[in-house]
Design an enzyme around this catalytic site. Structure first.
Site, PDB file in Angstrom:
ATOM      1  N   ASP B 248      34.420  39.190  37.263  1.00 58.25           N
ATOM      2  CA  ASP B 248      33.876  38.752  35.975  1.00 58.25           C
ATOM      3  C   ASP B 248      32.732  37.776  36.234  1.00 58.25           C
ATOM      4  OD1 ASP B 248      33.520  38.103  33.325  1.00 58.25           O
ATOM      5  OD2 ASP B 248      35.631  37.712  32.927  1.00 58.25           O
ATOM      6  N   HIS B 345      32.448  48.589  28.839  1.00 59.26           N
ATOM      7  CA  HIS B 345      32.115  47.199  28.543  1.00 59.26           C
ATOM      8  C   HIS B 345      30.820  46.773  29.241  1.00 59.26           C
ATOM      9  CE1 HIS B 345      32.940  43.044  27.419  1.00 59.26           C
ATOM     10  NE2 HIS B 345      32.714  42.684  28.664  1.00 59.26           N
TER      11      HIS B 345
END
Lengths: 437, 437
Positions: B248, B345
């Site tokens: 991330d 995403h």
């Protein structure tokens, strides 16, 4: 001490998962190459250093933007005489969780669960892929970070599994204490898991994997999360502080003490209060102790120190010396006042005043936000280890219950007692002598 | 980048308090002597290394049971062009807290509070005693451990203090999104504090001191606690993983990028949407994003990777390359299927598909136990920084709202937006140009 588990601080490549390796491509793979600069720092004090400080590392300037793994490489082994998570210095992150067997699950399901849990714990602690569940990936990249996983049985476990005749006498319910304000939903439980590691993601991953491994055999009853100092945040190796700012744990027995095993572990073959399947095991008393920090912080430093009986700065007794100096319980000031007050916590809890009762405290601090009045919902996840609670926690807490100046500032909100069997050998699982005996 | 704050990784003696020094006796005092073996490891990459790895240290065998302070010596300075806690790599422990001014407290009380808070933050970050409140002692023995403290103002602050004409246009309320399930009690607030450090006790101490410094001016509205990797748990310096196991932060702007300041900080003198008092400031979007981990963990690895558009193992795009390789949004497999799916995403949030919208995400993971159904109450404390939310969070989230495969697996449970002024100069306090302007 007889603990035979190895503690390594050598460089270990962080875990990689086979299926990810198989993904191909130019992965940023973690290799021993990048860890070559890591210097193992184990020595005579390797156990303490390994877990409290990780493997100290020097970058040697080769790759200044890549810190070498250090904390991550700390590793304990699951298999051994005793379970892990008892004698090792407390890690930076801890989870305590209790599970109840579901209705209909008995001895067979419990045995299968403990077998799955033991296999998963051994793999996680070694930084290897876990068989049998989809890997979460959460701990990828990290080393095992001194992860330990510990399993125990609550008194209710023995009825559920038809093993009431094997329930240790030492597992009798703890007495009620006057300061108790216990929440039954956060107390007791059939099965107990303690997970601790020096990295928060590694600890969460292990808790999550163990929860998923319960399958349909057991359900979470309660779970608490705590913390201790990060390795390397202080250069005082042994001293922990709690959220009252007090040095905590000074009088703990030490693994190198002659009578450490006698105080902490059930002897080979069991004893009068523990069946043979508990040999090399221990009993864990778990208490969620909320600290009334708003009240505490209103006290002056001198008031706080007289409540504890020790100096806040360094934990030295008010009777003089340094942290390790024994309390002088008779010493008075010029006005004849006891230097360690009559109801000081350190005096009341001292082994000398409790018939020699001794336990190994290995707590975590906790902070679960704030209560509606703005007071921190914070305190101590007290975990104490002993060969028999009747020679450890119970007499000490009875004495504290009768006149401890600290009791004004704490509330015991949850309580549990678990029988923690000895360690599993390679190929075995925790509790096997009970469940297959 | 124009950040002018110093980041040191040199050995600093952990804090000692004057009043404790005065206690006399043979304290186990922490001196520079015991830290002499510590090797400063700052270099060209000193900023990243300093905060993500602490000062790496080698014991040199002189005192094998005493780990030298390493993580503890990481230190950021409070005073500077920008506030701390924005560009530094995320620390291992974080607290986010919002406070509301009490009825009757206005601009004068707010100014006095910000002055107290700034003084306390500067002292805490330097590892020095805090003036004006009783020290808790919790952080004693530890170094500042890369502590940062950051202050912000919510939209409601400006009405409460009679400063509505100074409220930035950029602070307009965030739009509603379809996946929002917001809890107002854990959203918004007059004042915001972000505390982060690599040691849990240091972070708790700072939060506690700042709460006590509010006095009668403000009351806690909400507080959340999060975590990231412990320094040294991995040798991958930049990559964070979240609790879904995903890499991330790959596409975050980097301080060395030419347009970093333009994306993250309000320019000198302010701009069309930010008054002059916001110069060198930023806007923080805070979202508590719960992850539906039980649902997520039921997906196969391939399913998870197609939801994200990146490989789980290393964050590389499914279109090939390594973590840093740009997405190839057109590339297809042999059957003509897009390698990075249409609703992945990574595709939907890519700057290329959001008109160049960019923000600096600097989140913490959180885990607040388990919900009654056994699902983890866990996810991401999303904190994103930008010069104007209309050029950062808002367009990206609008796009995600229209078709992000990840949205099935997350719930936005709380939301807030804060104006975070520039840093205070020595002798000044955060917000002074607003409150005394």
């Amino acid at each position: 001490m007889s603990d035979e588990k190895a503690t390594t601080t050598e460089a270990e490549p962080p875990r990689t998962r086979d299926r990810e390796e198989a993904g191909g491509g130019t992965t940023l793979s973690l290799s021993r190459r990048r860890l070559l600069g890591t210097v193992g720092a184990a020595g005579a004090g390797g156990l303490a250093l390994g877990a409290s400080g990780g493997a100290l590392a020097l970058s040697q300037g080769r790759d200044p933007v890549t810190p070498l793994a250090s904390v991550g490489t700390g590793r304990h082994t699951f298999h051994g005489t005793h379970q892990p998570g008892i004698v090792e210095p407390g890690q930076a992150h801890g989870h305590l969780a209790a599970f109840d067997l579901v209705p209909g699950a008995g001895r067979r399901e419990a045995a299968a669960l403990l077998r799955r849990w033991s296999a998963a714990a051994a793999a996680l602690m070694a930084g290897e892929p876990v068989e049998g569940v989809a890997a979460t990936g959460i701990a990828d990249d990290a080393g095992p970070s001194s992860l330990t996983v510990t399993f125990g049985f609550g008194a209710s476990f023995f009825d559920r599994t038809g093993l009431a005749d094997q329930r240790p006498a030492a597992l009798e319910p703890l007495p009620e204490f006057s300061a108790d304000e216990l929440d039954g939903r956060r107390s007791n439980g059939d099965l107990w898991v303690q997970v601790a590691a020096d990295d928060g993601l590694v600890a969460f991953d292990a808790l999550r994997v163990l929860q998923r491994e319960t399958g349909r055999a057991a359900r979470l009853r309660w779970q608490m999360t705590g913390f201790n100092r990060t390795p390397g945040a202080t250069d005082r190796p042994r001293t922990a502080r709690n959220l009252m700012g007090q040095v905590d744990g000074t009088n703990n027995p030490r693994p190198e003490d002659d009578d450490f095993d006698r105080h902490v572990f059930v002897p080979r073959g069991g004893d009068r209060r523990s069946p043979a399947w508990m040999e090399h095991g221990s009993y864990a008393v778990v208490r969620r102790i909320r600290m009334l920090l708003d009240e505490w912080d209103k006290q002056s430093l001198e008031q706080q120190e007289r409540v504890i009986g020790r100096r806040k700065s360094d934990g030295a007794p008010l009777s003089g010396g340094d942290e390790r100096t024994p309390l002088d319980l008779e010493k008075t000031d010029a006005r004849g006042r006891l230097l360690v007050p009559f109801n000081a916590h350190a005096r009341v809890s001292a082994p000398e005043t409790s018939g020699g009762a001794t336990m190994l405290r290995r707590p975590f601090s906790y902070h679960d936000g704030f209560l509606p009045d703005g007071a921190p919902d914070a305190g101590l996840l007290f975990v104490a280890w002993q060969a028999d609670p009747q020679r450890g926690f119970v007499p000490v807490q009875r004495k504290l219950d009768r006149g401890d100046a600290l009791s004004r500032f704490v509330r015991h909100e949850a309580s549990a007692l678990f029988a923690v069997p000895g360690g599993a050998p390679e190929g075995g699982y925790v509790g096997q002598p009970l469940l297959e005996g």
